[in-house]
Design an enzyme around this catalytic site. Structure first.
Site, PDB file in Angstrom:
ATOM      1  N   ILE A 372      40.638  52.956  41.307  1.00  0.00           N
ATOM      2  CA  ILE A 372      41.342  52.483  42.553  1.00  0.00           C
ATOM      3  C   ILE A 372      40.568  52.922  43.752  1.00  0.00           C
ATOM      4  CG2 ILE A 372      43.502  52.265  43.862  1.00  0.00           C
ATOM      5  CD1 ILE A 372      45.072  52.560  41.420  1.00  0.00           C
ATOM      6  N   HIS A 373      39.808  52.191  44.380  1.00  0.00           N
ATOM      7  CA  HIS A 373      38.984  52.634  45.614  1.00  0.00           C
ATOM      8  C   HIS A 373      39.553  52.507  47.022  1.00  0.00           C
ATOM      9  CE1 HIS A 373      35.056  53.440  47.087  1.00  0.00           C
ATOM     10  NE2 HIS A 373      35.012  52.449  47.908  1.00  0.00           N
ATOM     11  N   PRO A 374      39.503  53.427  47.796  1.00  0.00           N
ATOM     12  CA  PRO A 374      38.972  54.715  47.380  1.00  0.00           C
ATOM     13  C   PRO A 374      39.869  55.793  47.090  1.00  0.00           C
ATOM     14  CG  PRO A 374      39.186  54.266  50.010  1.00  0.00           C
ATOM     15  CD  PRO A 374      39.708  53.118  49.092  1.00  0.00           C
ATOM     16  N   GLU A 378      39.600  57.997  41.156  1.00  0.00           N
ATOM     17  CA  GLU A 378      38.740  56.852  40.666  1.00  0.00           C
ATOM     18  C   GLU A 378      37.396  57.616  40.119  1.00  0.00           C
ATOM     19  OE1 GLU A 378      36.453  54.305  42.936  1.00  0.00           O
ATOM     20  OE2 GLU A 378      36.932  55.299  44.711  1.00  0.00           O
TER      21      GLU A 378
END
Length: 398
Positions: A372-374, A378
């Site tokens: 999952i960004h940001p 991650e």
């Protein structure tokens, strides 16, 4: 038959006979801590008649509390709230970098909230965070030192004397120089762990086996002691992790087995945990040192990365101790043996990955997971540099 009440906060369970109506209660729980309450509530919901016996001996200053044990009253919960207060203090400082205009009074509060007083010293007899991965422990203490906490390493306290001014003079021995040193402090906090209070129970009369070195009760995989119908759960049990969630789960499972509603035993392998230091450290599985001892250095691969949390960038905070380490078997499917994370919200990050350990997570599973960004979490899905390679493990860009 009679039962003697043990002093709180440690807890264990005694089952007074079978469920044949021969006694006043089906189960008698001694100790109203996390495990004791979980076991008693679960058994009651299963239709059993349960009694809970609890007692707290007041401290030297008269402090006492009710049900809930260590965690609720003097452990996990107040610790996390004080940790959050310290984080808010740091957030006040960071806020200026994000454009917030703050009154110097708030900065004074921030200075207070960042620690227990503006000038704090931690005296360490041997190593920091015993039982944890020592590389990670070093990162945690380095971060604390960088933000103002002093450490007196390899020092053993000898005496504490109250001066006429009300301050406390502490004398200690530096184990490296073999010299005695002293300084004055407003408060001295003994963070030396807890001792099991089994000596008041008369357990030897019942034949319950005690580990003579630790004072804890020896138990089997089913939490059974050496005496039929007497069980021990939680911190009082020899070799068990001193963690509230394990005590709660073990208590519930024990109640279900005693009520003949289930046969499942508590799984103490791969239990995740978090150290709520200013830079949080969370882990699940084996430390790098333990993995080497069990499997041999050549049989494991260590993937690692130094990363910078996004929230550290604007605030211009040092991220040199924000680090990820994934310890895997080197051959076969590269099963993950241990996962270690220092950084913001470490507990929240590791709680999710802990599920994978119960499912036999491997290094390929990790790489095939979409991050999952940001987020800081991650970075675990992208870790690819091995210690063995000697390459720079600093994360650059996205």
């Amino acid at each position: 038959e009679s039962l003697t009440v043990v002093k709180h906060p440690n807890y264990y369970v005694m089952c007074a006979g079978s469920f044949l109506g021969l006694y006043d209660y089906d189960i008698v729980v001694i100790g109203g801590g996390s495990g004791g309450l979980a076991c008693s509530k679960e058994a009651a919901q299963l239709g059993k008649k349960v009694a809970v016996l609890d007692y707290v001996e007041p401290s030297a200053k008269g402090t006492k509390w009710g049900l809930g044990g260590t965690c609720v009253n003097v452990g996990c919960i107040p610790k996390k709230l004080m940790h959050q207060a310290a984080l808010l203090g740091s957030a006040v400082k960071d806020g200026q970098k994000y454009g917030w205009k703050i009154p110097d009074v708030a900065l004074e509060c921030a200075g207070f909230l960042t620690g227990v007083g503006l000038d704090t010293t931690v005296m360490v007899r041997s190593i920091g965070l015993r039982g944890f991965d020592q590389q990670m422990a070093g990162l945690v203490t380095d971060y604390m030192e960088a933000y103002g906490t002093k450490f007196a390493w390899k020092c053993v306290p000898k005496k504490v004397e109250k001066l006429p001014s009300g301050t406390l003079q502490v004398t200690w021995t530096d184990m490296l120089s073999k010299r005695d040193e002293c300084d004055t402090f407003d408060t001295v906090l003994w963070a030396v762990g807890r001792a099991p209070e089994t000596q008041h129970l008369g357990l030897e009369k019942a034949g319950v086996q005690i580990n003579q070195e630790t004072g804890k009760i020896v138990v089997g995989p089913d939490e059974a002691t050496s005496v039929p119908n007497i069980y021990a759960i939680g911190d009082i049990s020899q070799g068990r992790p001193e963690l509230t969630p394990t005590a709660i789960k073990a208590g519930k499972l024990l109640a279900r087995r005693l009520a003949r509603q289930a046969s499942e035993f508590m799984n103490y392998d791969n239990v995740p945990t978090t150290v709520f230091t200013p830079l949080e450290y969370s882990c699940v599985g084996l430390s790098e040192q333990e993995a080497e001892l069990r499997h041999g250095k050549d049989a494991i691969e260590v993937f690692h990365a130094f990363y910078k949390p996004l929230e550290f960038t604007v605030a211009e905070r040092d991220a040199s101790q924000c680090y990820i380490k994934v310890v895997c078997l080197r051959g076969g499917d590269q099963r993950i043996l241990g996962m270690h994370f220092t950084g913001p919200n470490a507990g929240e990050v590791t709680q999710g990955f802990a599920l994978g350990f119960q499912c036999g997570a491997t290094y390929p599973h990790l790489l095939n997971t979409v991050g999952i960004h940001p987020t800081s979490a991650e970075e675990l899905t992208k870790v690819h540099i091995t210690k063995r390679s000697g390459l720079d493990a600093t994360v650059t860009g996205c």
